[in-house]
Design a protein around this motif. Structure first.
Motif, PDB file in Angstrom:
ATOM      1  N   VAL B  26      51.824 -31.412  66.946  1.00  0.00           N
ATOM      2  CA  VAL B  26      50.784 -32.380  67.290  1.00  0.00           C
ATOM      3  C   VAL B  26      50.222 -33.046  66.040  1.00  0.00           C
ATOM      4  CG1 VAL B  26      50.115 -31.219  69.416  1.00  0.00           C
ATOM      5  CG2 VAL B  26      48.979 -30.615  67.291  1.00  0.00           C
ATOM      6  N   GLY B  27      50.606 -32.517  64.868  1.00  0.00           N
ATOM      7  CA  GLY B  27      50.150 -33.131  63.634  1.00  0.00           C
ATOM      8  C   GLY B  27      49.183 -32.280  62.821  1.00  0.00           C
ATOM      9  N   SER B  29      49.894 -30.345  60.264  1.00  0.00           N
ATOM     10  CA  SER B  29      50.201 -30.501  58.839  1.00  0.00           C
ATOM     11  C   SER B  29      49.869 -31.911  58.372  1.00  0.00           C
ATOM     12  CB  SER B  29      51.666 -30.187  58.569  1.00  0.00           C
ATOM     13  OG  SER B  29      51.962 -28.884  58.999  1.00  0.00           O
ATOM     14  N   THR B  30      50.134 -32.883  59.226  1.00  0.00           N
ATOM     15  CA  THR B  30      49.784 -34.269  58.891  1.00  0.00           C
ATOM     16  C   THR B  30      48.278 -34.389  58.679  1.00  0.00           C
ATOM     17  OG1 THR B  30      51.610 -35.080  60.212  1.00  0.00           O
ATOM     18  CG2 THR B  30      49.840 -36.641  59.750  1.00  0.00           C
ATOM     19  N   ILE B  31      47.509 -33.874  59.613  1.00  0.00           N
ATOM     20  CA  ILE B  31      46.055 -33.977  59.502  1.00  0.00           C
ATOM     21  C   ILE B  31      45.559 -33.167  58.289  1.00  0.00           C
ATOM     22  CG2 ILE B  31      43.863 -33.469  60.684  1.00  0.00           C
ATOM     23  CD1 ILE B  31      45.342 -35.835  61.928  1.00  0.00           C
ATOM     24  N   SER B  32      46.119 -31.992  58.065  1.00  0.00           N
ATOM     25  CA  SER B  32      45.727 -31.197  56.898  1.00  0.00           C
ATOM     26  C   SER B  32      45.961 -31.986  55.614  1.00  0.00           C
ATOM     27  CB  SER B  32      46.549 -29.904  56.805  1.00  0.00           C
ATOM     28  OG  SER B  32      46.393 -29.120  57.936  1.00  0.00           O
ATOM     29  N   THR B 161      47.213 -33.687  70.817  1.00  0.00           N
ATOM     30  CA  THR B 161      47.656 -35.023  71.220  1.00  0.00           C
ATOM     31  C   THR B 161      47.018 -35.281  72.579  1.00  0.00           C
ATOM     32  OG1 THR B 161      49.708 -33.994  71.994  1.00  0.00           O
ATOM     33  CG2 THR B 161      49.788 -35.071  69.871  1.00  0.00           C
ATOM     34  N   PRO B 162      47.022 -36.527  73.046  1.00  0.00           N
ATOM     35  CA  PRO B 162      46.182 -36.832  74.218  1.00  0.00           C
ATOM     36  C   PRO B 162      46.686 -36.263  75.542  1.00  0.00           C
ATOM     37  CG  PRO B 162      46.764 -38.831  73.004  1.00  0.00           C
ATOM     38  CD  PRO B 162      47.596 -37.737  72.452  1.00  0.00           C
ATOM     39  N   GLN B 163      47.946 -35.921  75.662  1.00  0.00           N
ATOM     40  CA  GLN B 163      48.452 -35.584  76.994  1.00  0.00           C
ATOM     41  C   GLN B 163      47.998 -34.210  77.465  1.00  0.00           C
ATOM     42  OE1 GLN B 163      50.222 -35.363  74.286  1.00  0.00           O
ATOM     43  NE2 GLN B 163      52.285 -34.584  74.577  1.00  0.00           N
ATOM     44  N   ALA B 164      47.990 -34.039  78.778  1.00  0.00           N
ATOM     45  CA  ALA B 164      47.427 -32.838  79.398  1.00  0.00           C
ATOM     46  C   ALA B 164      48.140 -31.569  78.948  1.00  0.00           C
ATOM     47  CB  ALA B 164      47.494 -32.969  80.918  1.00  0.00           C
ATOM     48  N   VAL B 165      49.452 -31.677  78.726  1.00  0.00           N
ATOM     49  CA  VAL B 165      50.212 -30.486  78.338  1.00  0.00           C
ATOM     50  C   VAL B 165      49.692 -29.931  77.001  1.00  0.00           C
ATOM     51  CG1 VAL B 165      52.499 -29.657  77.683  1.00  0.00           C
ATOM     52  CG2 VAL B 165      52.263 -31.220  79.596  1.00  0.00           C
ATOM     53  N   SER B 166      49.322 -30.831  76.108  1.00  0.00           N
ATOM     54  CA  SER B 166      48.812 -30.393  74.821  1.00  0.00           C
ATOM     55  C   SER B 166      47.361 -29.912  74.934  1.00  0.00           C
ATOM     56  CB  SER B 166      48.928 -31.546  73.821  1.00  0.00           C
ATOM     57  OG  SER B 166      48.237 -31.262  72.652  1.00  0.00           O
ATOM     58  N   ILE B 167      46.574 -30.644  75.702  1.00  0.00           N
ATOM     59  CA  ILE B 167      45.171 -30.277  75.883  1.00  0.00           C
ATOM     60  C   ILE B 167      45.066 -28.846  76.421  1.00  0.00           C
ATOM     61  CG2 ILE B 167      43.077 -30.804  77.201  1.00  0.00           C
ATOM     62  CD1 ILE B 167      43.610 -32.950  75.212  1.00  0.00           C
ATOM     63  N   GLY B 168      45.976 -28.490  77.322  1.00  0.00           N
ATOM     64  CA  GLY B 168      45.974 -27.141  77.887  1.00  0.00           C
ATOM     65  C   GLY B 168      46.067 -26.084  76.802  1.00  0.00           C
ATOM     66  N   MET B 191      48.047 -39.085  67.443  1.00  0.00           N
ATOM     67  CA  MET B 191      49.076 -39.844  68.185  1.00  0.00           C
ATOM     68  C   MET B 191      48.481 -40.549  69.398  1.00  0.00           C
ATOM     69  SD  MET B 191      52.354 -37.348  68.174  1.00  0.00           S
ATOM     70  CE  MET B 191      52.575 -36.055  66.966  1.00  0.00           C
ATOM     71  N   SER B 192      47.265 -41.088  69.247  1.00  0.00           N
ATOM     72  CA  SER B 192      46.663 -41.697  70.417  1.00  0.00           C
ATOM     73  C   SER B 192      46.880 -43.203  70.390  1.00  0.00           C
ATOM     74  CB  SER B 192      45.190 -41.334  70.518  1.00  0.00           C
ATOM     75  OG  SER B 192      44.423 -41.992  69.590  1.00  0.00           O
TER      76      SER B 192
END
Lengths: 315, 271
Positions: B26-27, B29-32, B161-168, B191-192
């Motif tokens: 979801v990012g 490492s990118t965000i870090s 990331t914004p999708q429900a699968v990730s939010i879970g 990734m929004s």
């Protein structure tokens, strides 16, 4: 199952490890001489029981990736949907991502529970010929976190392999968490006597993902797991408005194609990004039925055919 | 001899931040990396500890993947990313003989290395230490949080990331933080939305708004959205500083604003 005895010191390498009894942490452990003698490294009796169970399963496929979020679960779910289109075939899907099970959501099975029967755990059925098992079915609420260390996860995986009442199955597809650690080692170990057909490795095109996938390939080679091939997911995005393609995850080092060439493994296909895939997954529906004419669907079907061909050849 | 903290390698570190996510890719490492770069641009000294042992990404993102760590009297010397030594990094990537070597380790071995990473790296004086983690809520996370507890980390930044699968998965991560008593600094939605470079049409490839909703639902701060930006991916692939290369992009604004909120929070907690 206790890979690590309760009275072991803090850095115990695990009784099954090659280091057992020999590592510096073993100094002073009451089990040291036992471990060093190699007795405990003998095969776990569960391996035989699992072999027994798996004799009713024709083909076993693992879906792996070194990197997270590349689409393992999406692929696994749709591989299962695709194979289940043949009503004469029985498909089983096992989700061993213990800490982040996505399969229940993707397949619209959230809130389902497993039932205990005389012959073991009954899986959840999506269709008459498609059964699913996931740790997600064992959690009370969607907020429940499974905060488990390795040995506990391994115990769960053993139970999943030994105690789920699948019946006779043509394909067992196993979805895994990212990485090359406990879950993966346990799977391969427990299935060591049961003949895995092979692994499908999922990646995205950018180097940051490929570098993890190369590790996964090395893992497969180390544990002698055949590689069916690599799927490059999220490989380019076609703007729905202007139809131009953008490389959102740019293949700066040649993408999966070059990696497969370098490592001499088959590339099964490249699936473009389609926002409808993510949408169908969020709604728990198969995008094969939601968007039957999308290029991604076609590519998926091609890949599934290749996997079927591979399995038909091995047996 | 001074205080007992003197013997410890983390005693010169002002603020410790963990970057977590239940979901992979979801990012984190990118965000870090981008938070570290943004804090550097704000004049801070930053260390990054990469505890993703099976899939270390940060060395490549900072273009130091060919470097080695050295030993000194107080432990391992981290790798410095720039000449001014304003960002230092420790990762298992530096300890592998070949970059493609798989680290096929079970929990106990991973835990031992994490403890060593936390006690034996000679960070020196740092304003921020950012700890990048693998996905999940297992060995690495429990060990990291436990080993850092005496140093009272400022909290965790959760990436989704914004999708429900990730939010879970991130909901489960919130429960993890609660159970282990780790404060949550806030949620970042990565990734929004993707802006087509050809026609500037914005497509929400992985849906939109999930992170903000989750933050509201869970009662934790929402730090902001980072768009899906191919130039961000590209600069990370090449190991360049995105903030220096694309200071006019909306992605730049988002990242700087997230870093600013962390700075504000840090000055609140130290005053």
């Amino acid at each position: 199952m206790a890979d690590i005895p309760a009275n072991a010191p803090e850095h115990c390498p695990g009784t099954g490890s090659g280091e057992a009894g020999k590592s510096s942490a073993c100094q002073g452990c009451p089990n040291q001489s036992l471990c060093a003698s190699g007795v405990s490294a003998g095969p776990d009796p569960a391996i035989e029981e699992i072999k027994e169970k798996m004799s009713a399963v024709k083909h076993k496929i693992l879906v792996l990736s070194g990197k997270g979020g590349v689409g393992k679960s999406t692929f696994t779910a749709h591989l299962a949907y695709g194979l289940a289109e043949d009503e004469g075939k029985q498909i089983a899907l096992l989700d061993v991502d213990i800490c982040g099970p996505s399969i229940p959501k993707i397949m619209g099975l959230e809130g389902e529970q497993v039932h205990q029967s005389g012959s073991g755990w009954s899986p959840v059925y999506v269709e008459d010929n498609l059964a699913v098992m996931s740790v997600g079915f064992l959690l009370g609420s969607p907020d429940d976190a499974v905060i488990w260390r390795g040995p506990k996860k391994n115990g769960m995986i053993k139970q999943f392999l030994r105690d789920v009442d699948w019946g006779n199955v043509d394909y067992l597809i196993v979805d895994t968490p990212p990485g090359t650690s406990d879950e993966h080692l346990s799977l391969v170990q427990y299935l060591s006597a049961s003949n895995i057909d092979g692994a499908v490795i999922i990646t995205t095109p950018q180097e940051v993902s490929l570098q993890d996938v190369r590790k996964e390939v090395n893992f497969c080679r180390k544990v002698k797991l055949p590689i069916i091939g690599v799927v490059e997911n999220m490989s380019g995005f076609i703007c729905p408005k202007c139809k131009n393609e953008s490389k959102i995850f740019p293949p700066t080092t040649g993408g999966a194609e070059k990696m497969c060439n370098d490592l001499n493994i088959p590339l099964l296909g490249k699936v473009p990004i389609d926002m409808n895939i993510g949408k169908s997954c969020d709604m728990g529906k198969s995008f094969f039925t939601e968007i039957p004419d999308s290029p991604s669907t076609m590519e998926y079907k091609k890949i599934i055919q290749k996997i079927q061909d591979f399995c038909a050849e091995t047996h | 001899m001074e205080s007992e903290g003197d013997s410890n390698n983390l005693s010169g570190v002002q603020h410790i931040i963990l970057v977590l996510s239940g979901k992979g890719g979801v990012g984190k490492s990118t965000i870090s990396t981008e938070i570290a770069l943004a804090l550097r641009h704000a004049g801070k000294k930053v260390g990054i500890l990469d505890v993703d042992l099976c899939g270390p990404s940060i060395p490549r993102m900072l273009n130091v993947h060919n470097m080695n760590v050295h030993q000194c009297d107080s432990g391992w010397v981290p790798v410095f990313v720039d000449q001014e030594k304003s960002i230092s990094l420790m990762s298992i990537g530096f300890l592998l003989e070949r970059p493609d070597d798989a680290v096929v380790w079970r929990g106990p071995k991973k835990n031992a290395l994490i403890k060593q990473f936390i006690s034996d790296v000679a960070w020196g004086e740092l304003d921020f230490l950012i700890v990048d983690t693998p996905p999940g809520t297992s060995d690495e996370h429990i060990s990291t949080v436990e080993a850092l507890r005496p140093f009272r980390p400022m909290g965790a930044v959760l990436v989704t990331t914004p999708q429900a699968v990730s939010i879970g998965d991130v909901r489960r991560e919130l429960t993890f933080c609660k159970k282990l008593g780790l404060p949550v600094i806030g949620i970042v939605e990565n990734m929004s939305g993707f802006v087509c470079p050809h026609c500037t049409e914005c497509t929400n490839i992985f849906s939109k708004g999930g992170g903000e909703e989750l933050a509201k639902y869970a009662g934790v701060p929402f730090l902001g959205c980072v768009p899906l930006d191919p130039s961000l991916t590209q600069t990370l692939e090449l190991g360049k500083d995105f903030l220096q290369e694309f200071p006019k992009s909306s992605t730049y604004t988002s990242i700087v604003s997230i870093a600013q909120q962390i700075l504000d929070k840090a000055s609140d907690s130290s005053s």
